[in-house]
Design a protein around this motif. Structure first.
Motif, PDB file in Angstrom:
ATOM      1  N   PHE A  67       0.826  -1.213   0.000  1.00  0.00           N
ATOM      2  CA  PHE A  67       0.000   0.000   0.000  1.00  0.00           C
ATOM      3  C   PHE A  67       0.861   1.264   0.000  1.00  0.00           C
ATOM      4  N   VAL A  68       1.728   1.358   0.993  1.00  0.00           N
ATOM      5  CA  VAL A  68       2.556   2.572   1.096  1.00  0.00           C
ATOM      6  C   VAL A  68       3.528   2.646  -0.082  1.00  0.00           C
ATOM      7  N   GLY A  69       4.048   1.506  -0.452  1.00  0.00           N
ATOM      8  CA  GLY A  69       4.984   1.465  -1.575  1.00  0.00           C
ATOM      9  C   GLY A  69       4.338   1.943  -2.858  1.00  0.00           C
ATOM     10  N   MET A  70       3.113   1.507  -3.083  1.00  0.00           N
ATOM     11  CA  MET A  70       2.415   1.934  -4.295  1.00  0.00           C
ATOM     12  C   MET A  70       2.165   3.444  -4.264  1.00  0.00           C
ATOM     13  N   ALA A  71       1.780   3.925  -3.067  1.00  0.00           N
ATOM     14  CA  ALA A  71       1.554   5.366  -2.929  1.00  0.00           C
ATOM     15  C   ALA A  71       2.846   6.122  -3.226  1.00  0.00           C
ATOM     16  N   GLN A  72       3.941   5.588  -2.730  1.00  0.00           N
ATOM     17  CA  GLN A  72       5.225   6.234  -2.977  1.00  0.00           C
ATOM     18  C   GLN A  72       5.602   6.160  -4.454  1.00  0.00           C
ATOM     19  N   ALA A  73       5.332   5.016  -5.057  1.00  0.00           N
ATOM     20  CA  ALA A  73       5.642   4.854  -6.477  1.00  0.00           C
ATOM     21  C   ALA A  73       4.880   5.887  -7.295  1.00  0.00           C
ATOM     22  N   THR A  74       3.603   6.082  -6.949  1.00  0.00           N
ATOM     23  CA  THR A  74       2.793   7.070  -7.665  1.00  0.00           C
ATOM     24  C   THR A  74       3.330   8.478  -7.418  1.00  0.00           C
ATOM     25  N   PHE A  75       3.705   8.712  -6.165  1.00  0.00           N
ATOM     26  CA  PHE A  75       4.249  10.021  -5.813  1.00  0.00           C
ATOM     27  C   PHE A  75       5.490  10.330  -6.648  1.00  0.00           C
ATOM     28  N   PHE A  76       6.363   9.347  -6.751  1.00  0.00           N
ATOM     29  CA  PHE A  76       7.585   9.589  -7.516  1.00  0.00           C
ATOM     30  C   PHE A  76       7.321   9.643  -9.011  1.00  0.00           C
ATOM     31  N   ALA A  77       6.270   8.974  -9.438  1.00  0.00           N
ATOM     32  CA  ALA A  77       5.919   9.065 -10.862  1.00  0.00           C
ATOM     33  C   ALA A  77       5.558  10.502 -11.218  1.00  0.00           C
ATOM     34  N   LEU A  78       5.063  11.240 -10.216  1.00  0.00           N
ATOM     35  CA  LEU A  78       4.724  12.643 -10.468  1.00  0.00           C
ATOM     36  C   LEU A  78       5.960  13.438 -10.898  1.00  0.00           C
ATOM     37  N   PHE A  79       7.106  12.971 -10.444  1.00  0.00           N
ATOM     38  CA  PHE A  79       8.328  13.679 -10.835  1.00  0.00           C
ATOM     39  C   PHE A  79       8.661  13.448 -12.301  1.00  0.00           C
ATOM     40  N   ALA A  80       8.128  12.362 -12.845  1.00  0.00           N
ATOM     41  CA  ALA A  80       8.297  12.155 -14.292  1.00  0.00           C
ATOM     42  C   ALA A  80       7.616  13.292 -15.045  1.00  0.00           C
ATOM     43  N   ALA A  81       6.487  13.752 -14.468  1.00  0.00           N
ATOM     44  CA  ALA A  81       5.785  14.889 -15.077  1.00  0.00           C
ATOM     45  C   ALA A  81       6.685  16.115 -15.065  1.00  0.00           C
ATOM     46  N   GLN A  82       7.380  16.307 -13.956  1.00  0.00           N
ATOM     47  CA  GLN A  82       8.294  17.454 -13.873  1.00  0.00           C
ATOM     48  C   GLN A  82       9.405  17.334 -14.897  1.00  0.00           C
ATOM     49  N   PHE A  83       9.832  16.116 -15.112  1.00  0.00           N
ATOM     50  CA  PHE A  83      10.883  15.890 -16.098  1.00  0.00           C
ATOM     51  C   PHE A  83      10.392  16.302 -17.481  1.00  0.00           C
ATOM     52  N   GLY A  84       9.141  15.990 -17.738  1.00  0.00           N
ATOM     53  CA  GLY A  84       8.548  16.388 -19.015  1.00  0.00           C
ATOM     54  C   GLY A  84       8.519  17.890 -19.170  1.00  0.00           C
ATOM     55  N   VAL A  85       8.164  18.570 -18.074  1.00  0.00           N
ATOM     56  CA  VAL A  85       8.119  20.036 -18.092  1.00  0.00           C
ATOM     57  C   VAL A  85       9.509  20.601 -18.343  1.00  0.00           C
ATOM     58  N   GLN A  92       8.463   3.829 -15.242  1.00  0.00           N
ATOM     59  CA  GLN A  92       8.900   4.050 -13.861  1.00  0.00           C
ATOM     60  C   GLN A  92       7.996   3.307 -12.876  1.00  0.00           C
ATOM     61  N   LEU A  93       6.700   3.403 -13.103  1.00  0.00           N
ATOM     62  CA  LEU A  93       5.747   2.718 -12.217  1.00  0.00           C
ATOM     63  C   LEU A  93       5.944   1.211 -12.266  1.00  0.00           C
ATOM     64  N   LEU A  94       6.080   0.672 -13.476  1.00  0.00           N
ATOM     65  CA  LEU A  94       6.250  -0.777 -13.613  1.00  0.00           C
ATOM     66  C   LEU A  94       7.518  -1.232 -12.903  1.00  0.00           C
ATOM     67  N   LEU A  95       8.565  -0.463 -13.082  1.00  0.00           N
ATOM     68  CA  LEU A  95       9.821  -0.833 -12.449  1.00  0.00           C
ATOM     69  C   LEU A  95       9.688  -0.822 -10.932  1.00  0.00           C
ATOM     70  N   LEU A  96       9.002   0.203 -10.413  1.00  0.00           N
ATOM     71  CA  LEU A  96       8.828   0.288  -8.965  1.00  0.00           C
ATOM     72  C   LEU A  96       7.944  -0.848  -8.456  1.00  0.00           C
ATOM     73  N   LEU A  97       6.935  -1.221  -9.224  1.00  0.00           N
ATOM     74  CA  LEU A  97       6.065  -2.328  -8.796  1.00  0.00           C
ATOM     75  C   LEU A  97       6.835  -3.640  -8.749  1.00  0.00           C
ATOM     76  N   VAL A  98       7.667  -3.836  -9.757  1.00  0.00           N
ATOM     77  CA  VAL A  98       8.477  -5.063  -9.770  1.00  0.00           C
ATOM     78  C   VAL A  98       9.426  -5.056  -8.577  1.00  0.00           C
ATOM     79  N   ALA A  99      10.040  -3.903  -8.343  1.00  0.00           N
ATOM     80  CA  ALA A  99      10.976  -3.812  -7.220  1.00  0.00           C
ATOM     81  C   ALA A  99      10.264  -4.043  -5.891  1.00  0.00           C
ATOM     82  N   LEU A 100       9.085  -3.455  -5.738  1.00  0.00           N
ATOM     83  CA  LEU A 100       8.326  -3.644  -4.496  1.00  0.00           C
ATOM     84  C   LEU A 100       7.929  -5.109  -4.329  1.00  0.00           C
TER      85      LEU A 100
END
Lengths: 463, 337
Positions: free
Chosen positions: A270-288, A328-336
């Motif tokens: 649960f927390v890991g997924m929330a964190q994964a999503t949180f960090f995925a938001l930084f991918a958006a920043q990378f796009g910007v 990024q999300l897939l990688l984090l899910l596999v890692a989790l």
């Protein structure tokens, strides 16, 4: 337009994944931080029941009861008392000796009592109870149907060709999706109670019916014995076979299947997924950042002097960010899942309930993340601004979505794409593949964010 | 689009025509700044047109509008018969841009950069690869085509920057100060490339520069913009004449002290086209300075007159008026200001 967008996305992905610094920022850093935050928030080092107490729970007991061998039986009351932590062995009255409530700890270890686990209250109004769950006041509402006892009582006696003419009515557990762990505990206790009750009644009922079939007179003797209060109580208790001992500890000896996981694994999921999503938001920043860098380098202007529209350019950026966030999300899910496998001692994927359902969440979630990036593009003019504005937006969304270990009441949490993503993944983690609403909301959020970003980009952003 | 303007564009072989362009910005204090005011501009097919203007004159705004990056408040731009506002993609397809700042991807190789922008321009397959080869040869980067641009020297990057703008063989190429910051050898190569573009491919070039000698060397016509207005336009020679500037002849004499005042007055009176004759002395040396409309025509009778007077000439210099002087006269500022 599509060809130009794909071309721009391909170029972005090539540059991103061929650059070590980008890879570190996009993949390794979130992975490491996600694990650390999960460890901190998830209490992985304290794998025990201490972190879960007083789960707010309500029961609406509509059970009208039934009569068995002349004795009034109400299994709903039993469940009410069980979840309330009552000592059913002492409270059963007549026949108590035969109804030993196995509240002993497993392996002699101290048990967490249900009384400690749940902070239960009884409600009469089912709708009111649901509202309390919706508002976050309760983790779950247990609704015991009116014919619960009748449905669980076997037909006993001569001519009883089947123990249960009708399927027992199910108990409904209405839970808060954002509180997956608590909800699952309630479900586990209720399910265990029902199953053990049913199993016990089937066994006892079948034995009595077999006895009557072999020796019909025994039915008369049984009926006579039913007049004796002690024997009737024992029989009723036997039918009840209250199985409260099934949940004496949160942690069982070992997981029986992939949905029977240690608490630490569930927290990690649960927390890991929330964190994964949180960090995925930084991918958006990378796009910007990519757009701002192109503007500063002059390549944006150069692209726009070719036969490429602003919409195509932005769609290309969206596509590139989308794929990056998904990766990024897939990688984090596999890692989790690998971390969880280490905890569980067996190799498995945490969200394997349904791969189509998994992608039904991940695709729109990463789309929404990319859409957020497009909106930021329209409002952030310089790379220095992205750190402050982007981080603020990310933190607010993560907070609303429960990525920091606490939940924000609905409907506020609905505003966050993190909420819908994490909720969907929590459902999948619990084996629930009903994630259509999550996928729909995330898709709509992604498209709406892209539309808003594009509108502003076309009108406001000077190149 | 405006049909009449489009027809006129075609019939006059004018590749780019801008008419009545206006653009206003808001300053930070909210007051308006007229960046362009009723600018009309026409560039004919196959010519090299240099646009000159001091900083803040409106040059960048005009170019941004022509490139399709900025919309004018009013006015119209037509490229090759296509209205830039209404037929934006068709018009932009005829345009190649070589920005002053290097606009390329440093982490991509020269070939990858060309391929990316070539595809954005609609080129595909063999045609694309052939044009990439041609362009690499044109900008002399064939040997280094697989290397990342980040490893290139400044001159090489600038050549790649030019190559990207030329890859799709646009009818009109806009080059914004392409020789800034390069060594003399690269500068010469770039200027020769521009002349070859016109000679070999018939390409039309819109060129901006701060270097008057560059504009003077390569331009067929020049436009001078200041305070948002196109204040002068034409061939360099015509602009010079229009500005009324005269040639300046400097004759250094072996013994200037022998030059008498009477001779000066006689020369000023009798030399055809001579407007002013004066003597500058320093350290016993004498220099005769003659201002004339056509300096070279004055030269022969002047030398004869000096010889008759017994004066020996050591050296002769003819300074024709140039763009720099024209620009200074028109704008009151040097171009580099």
């Amino acid at each position: 337009m599509a060809a130009a967008a794909i071309l721009i996305a391909r170029k972005d992905l090539y540059l991103r994944f061929s650059n070590r610094a980008s890879l570190l920022f996009l993949l390794a850093l979130p992975l490491g931080l996600s694990l650390i935050i999960t460890l901190v928030f998830g209490n992985l080092g304290e794998d025990g029941p201490a972190s879960l107490r007083d789960i707010p729970l309500a029961i609406a007991n509509l059970d009208e009861g039934t009569t068995q061998q002349g004795q009034a039986i109400n299994f709903g009351d039993g469940l009410l008392q069980l979840l309330g932590g009552a000592d059913l062995a002492g409270g059963a009255g007549a026949g108590a000796a035969a109804c030993t409530f196995a509240a002993a700890a497993v392996s002699g270890e101290p048990a967490l009592t249900l009384n400690e686990l749940f902070a239960m209250q009884e409600v009469q109004d089912v709708a009111a109870g649901r509202n309390m769950v919706d508002s976050g006041e309760l983790a779950a509402l247990v609704v015991i149907p009116a014919d619960f006892s009748a449905g669980l009582s076997p037909q006993i006696g001569l001519g009883a060709d089947t123990l249960y003419p009708q399927a027992p009515a199910p108990i409904e557990v209405y839970s808060d999706g954002a509180r997956a762990l608590e909800s699952q505990l309630v479900s586990a206790v209720v399910t265990s109670y029902s199953e053990r009750l049913l199993a016990g009644n089937i066994a006892l009922g079948s034995a009595i019916n077999a006895l009557i079939a072999q020796e019909p007179l025994s039915a008369l003797r049984l009926a006579a014995a039913g007049e004796d209060e002690a024997i009737a109580g024992a029989l009723a208790c036997g039918f009840a076979d209250l199985a409260g001992g099934a949940v004496t500890r949160l942690q069982q000896a070992g997981p029986a299947d992939e949905h029977d996981l240690r608490q630490s694994t569930r927290v990690l999921a649960f927390v890991g997924m929330a964190q994964a999503t949180f960090f995925a938001l930084f991918a958006a920043q990378f796009g910007v950042l990519g757009v701002i860098e192109e503007r500063q380098a002059g390549t944006l202007q150069r692209i726009l002097t070719t036969a490429t529209t602003r919409s195509a350019f932005l769609a290309g950026k969206l596509l590139g960010t989308w794929v990056t966030a998904l990766f990024q999300l897939l990688l984090l899910l596999v890692a989790l899942s690998l971390f969880a496998s280490l905890i569980e001692g067996r190799l498995f994927f945490l969200w394997s309930a349904s791969l189509p359902a998994l992608f039904a969440i991940l695709l729109p979630l990463s789309l929404a993340v990319a859409g957020l990036g497009v909106v930021l593009v329209a409002f952030v003019q310089r790379s220095e601004q992205i750190g402050a504005i982007g981080a603020l937006v990310n933190i607010v969304l993560a907070m609303l979505g429960g990525a920091y270990g606490f939940t924000v009441p609905e409907p506020w949490s609905w505003l966050s794409l993190v909420h819908w993503g994490v909720d969907g993944m929590a459902r999948l983690g619990n084996g629930d593949t009903d994630v259509g609403l999550n996928a729909l909301v995330l898709s709509l959020q992604g498209l709406a964010l892209f539309g808003i970003g594009l509108w502003f980009f076309r009108r406001r952003v000077e190149v | 689009m405006d049909t009449r303007l489009a027809e006129r564009t075609t019939t006059l072989e004018t590749l780019l025509e801008a008419r009545g362009l206006n653009k206003q910005y808001k300053r930070e204090d909210g007051s308006p700044l007229q960046a362009l005011a009723d600018v009309d501009l026409g560039i004919r097919r196959g010519e090299i047109y240099s646009l000159l203007g001091p900083n803040g004159a409106g040059k960048t705004t005009l170019i941004s509008i022509i490139s399709g990056l900025l919309a004018p408040d009013s006015g119209q731009v037509v490229i090759g018969g296509h209205d830039l506002q209404r037929e934006s993609l068709a018009a932009r397809g005829l345009l190649g841009v070589v920005p002053q700042e290097l606009a390329l991807y440093e982490d991509l190789s020269a070939r990858q950069n060309l391929r990316f922008f070539g595809r954005l321009s609609g080129l595909r397959g063999r045609d694309l690869e052939q044009r990439i080869d041609d362009t690499l040869a044109f900008v002399d980067l064939t040997e280094r085509q697989r290397e990342r641009a980040s490893r290139f020297s400044g001159g090489m990057k600038r050549r790649l920057n030019i190559g990207i703008g030329l890859l799709h063989r646009p009818q009109l190429v806009y080059m914004d100060e392409p020789t800034v910051g390069v060594d003399p050898q690269s500068r010469r190569r770039i200027l020769d490339s521009v002349l070859r573009l016109r000679a070999e491919q018939g390409m039309t070039v819109l060129y901006t520069t701060h270097l008057m000698e560059e504009a003077q060397e390569i331009s067929d016509r020049v436009g001078i913009i200041d305070h948002g207005r196109l204040i002068a336009e034409g061939r360099v020679r015509d602009l010079v004449l229009q500005a009324g500037e005269q040639d300046r002849l400097e004759i250094d004499l072996m013994d200037g002290s022998r030059l008498e005042a009477g001779l000066l007055q006689e020369l000023e009176r009798n030399l055809p086209g001579a407007a002013r004759v004066q003597l500058e002395r320093s350290d016993g040396q004498g220099r005769l300075v003659v201002h004339a409309d056509r300096g070279r025509q004055v030269l022969s009778p002047l030398i004869t007159a000096l010889g008759t007077a017994g004066l020996e000439v050591r050296s002769v210099t003819v300074q024709e008026p140039n763009l720099e002087t024209v620009f200074l006269q028109l704008t009151g500022r040097a171009l580099r200001d």
